[in-house]
Design an enzyme around this catalytic site. Structure first.
Site, PDB file in Angstrom:
ATOM      1  CB  SER A 170     -31.740 -10.038   9.211  1.00  0.00           C
ATOM      2  OG  SER A 170     -30.777 -10.858   8.617  1.00  0.00           O
ATOM      3  CG  ASP A 212     -29.396 -15.572  15.258  1.00  0.00           C
ATOM      4  OD1 ASP A 212     -28.586 -16.180  14.517  1.00  0.00           O
ATOM      5  OD2 ASP A 212     -29.858 -14.461  14.956  1.00  0.00           O
ATOM      6  CG  HIS A 269     -31.438 -14.756  11.752  1.00  0.00           C
ATOM      7  ND1 HIS A 269     -30.527 -13.875  12.281  1.00  0.00           N
ATOM      8  CD2 HIS A 269     -31.763 -14.268  10.522  1.00  0.00           C
ATOM      9  CE1 HIS A 269     -30.294 -12.908  11.425  1.00  0.00           C
ATOM     10  NE2 HIS A 269     -31.036 -13.110  10.347  1.00  0.00           N
TER      11      HIS A 269
END
Length: 422
Positions: A200, A363, A397
């Protein structure tokens, strides 16, 4: 001609490395064969401690200064403060960042010292984001050991990188600390170069770190960069949060509003807003008054209640970095989930109503457009010998690290990076 040569020089230097060929990907034989790993976690996963000095003068209730001179305490995430309305204003104020126009940089509230917990180990972020525990356990299963050949680089997620030429003292300190960590990890493991693994927002920090590290240093110390759940153009989810904040402003005096304003003070608040380079003029937020594309984010920020100074900082400090998102001159593997409903368009019909969202692919957080842009921004620059994109169906994610199938693929790609020959 000179300008063209200047632009091509980084690529020519990269290509001066011997071509790498894919080696035996089945598994590394033992720990001695493994290249050390440094993990850069995502936003808000790192833990932060704070201490109050005599310079601290609380703007909130005077009782907020009760910890003056009493040493370090947990600031993020302080569960006691979050559960006690009386303590929440103190928590919000001490976590806030201040922009210093004279220095042209962000800093903590005066009298509040903040440090990252357990830099150098994965213990600095596993308690906040348990999905990393599963990744670490999977890596331990193939021969990695925390503190031996596996390290963590938690960071103060409130801050972010700044464009070249602009002050960013805190991020510069992070770059120096991470560079030293990489060098020590290499020295501890037979001088092998390191594999950077990010997730991320950690990918944004890793990209900035590589950009700010000299090319000879990168060639010596970085074998591969595995970037997980990071696109090249921001996310629409960030705009949804802005619309929500306008649609439902907290009641006056509500302690939660203090925390909301605290979040807005973070330098990192703007980092994941959609990039005009990727989303162009496509409407992303639709209101009765007007539509907003990625080019209209300054106007949207103003509509969401950000001050003129804050909007100006987005234009001058965040946007240049977003537009200059480019390939790091190291071999890269990008791993992203797809096939999950992901906010793609926000309908803001009425300022007093909850925004309605149209979902697209991605995602659940990173849009497919941002993922595919990696092929253009990084892939075309590095070429197929130095770039690989892996798309994992139905991986969310964070689930990309927690779900067995997706996590095994991530570990497999890390092992491939281990055995790749350059």
């Amino acid at each position: 001609m000179d300008v063209q040569l200047h632009r091509l020089l980084p690529l020519l230097l990269l290509l001066s490395w011997p071509f790498f060929r894919r080696g035996d990907h089945s598994a590394a034989r033992d720990a001695a064969d493994l290249h050390p790993i440094v993990i850069l976690p995502g936003h808000s996963c790192s833990q932060l401690d704070a201490r109050l000095t005599e310079e601290y003068e609380p703007a909130a209730p005077p009782s907020c200064g009760a910890r003056k001179g009493k040493g370090w305490f947990r600031l993020w995430e302080n569960r006691t403060a979050l559960q006690d309305p009386a303590l929440l204003p103190c928590y919000a104020e001490q976590l806030r960042l201040v922009y210093d126009p004279v220095a042209g940089d962000y800093r903590n509230v005066r009298g509040v010292d903040v440090r990252v917990v357990s830099f150098g180990t994965t213990g600095g972020f596993i308690p906040r984001c348990p999905s990393y525990r599963k990744l670490v356990e999977a890596l331990e299963g193939v021969g990695y050991k925390d503190g031996g050949n596996l390290f963590g680089a938690p960071y103060d997620f409130r801050y972010g990188p700044a464009p070249r030429g602009q002050p960013a003292q805190h991020f510069a300190h992070f770059v120096s600390s991470l560079r030293l960590l990489v060098e020590r990890a290499s020295a501890r493991n037979g001088n092998k170069p390191v594999i950077l693994v990010s997730h991320s927002q950690g990918g944004i920090n890793a990209m900035a770190f590589l950009d700010q590290s000299p090319l000879p240093w990168r060639r010596r110390y970085v074998k591969h960069f595995v970037m997980v759940s990071t696109g090249a153009g921001g996310i629409v989810t960030a705009l949804r949060a802005l619309a929500s904040s306008v649609s439902h402003p907290p009641p006056p005096g509500d302690v939660l509003s203090l925390f909301g304003n605290t979040g807005r003070s973070f330098e990192s608040t703007f980092l994941t807003l959609p990039s005009p380079k990727v989303f162009a003029h496509t409407p992303l937020v639709i209101t009765r008054a007007r539509n907003y594309s990625a080019y209209d984010i300054p106007e949207l920020l103003a509509a969401a209640g950000f001050s003129d100074d804050e909007v100006a900082r987005y234009r001058t400090r965040t946007l240049p970095g977003v537009l200059n998102f480019s390939a790091p001159i190291v071999p890269v593997t990008c791993i992203n989930g797809v096939g999950v409903p992901t906010p793609e368009l926000v309908y803001w019909d009425d300022i007093d109503a909850e925004p309605r969202v149209v979902y697209g692919d991605g995602d659940g957080n990173v849009n497919l457009a941002s993922v595919l842009a990696l092929d253009t921004v990084i892939g075309k620059y590095l070429g197929q010998d130095y770039y690989k994109s892996v798309l994992i169906p139905n991986a969310t994610h964070t689930g990309i690290l927690a779900d067995d199938f997706a996590r095994q693929r991530v570990v497999s790609e890390i092992l491939q990076a281990n055995t790749a020959v350059y």
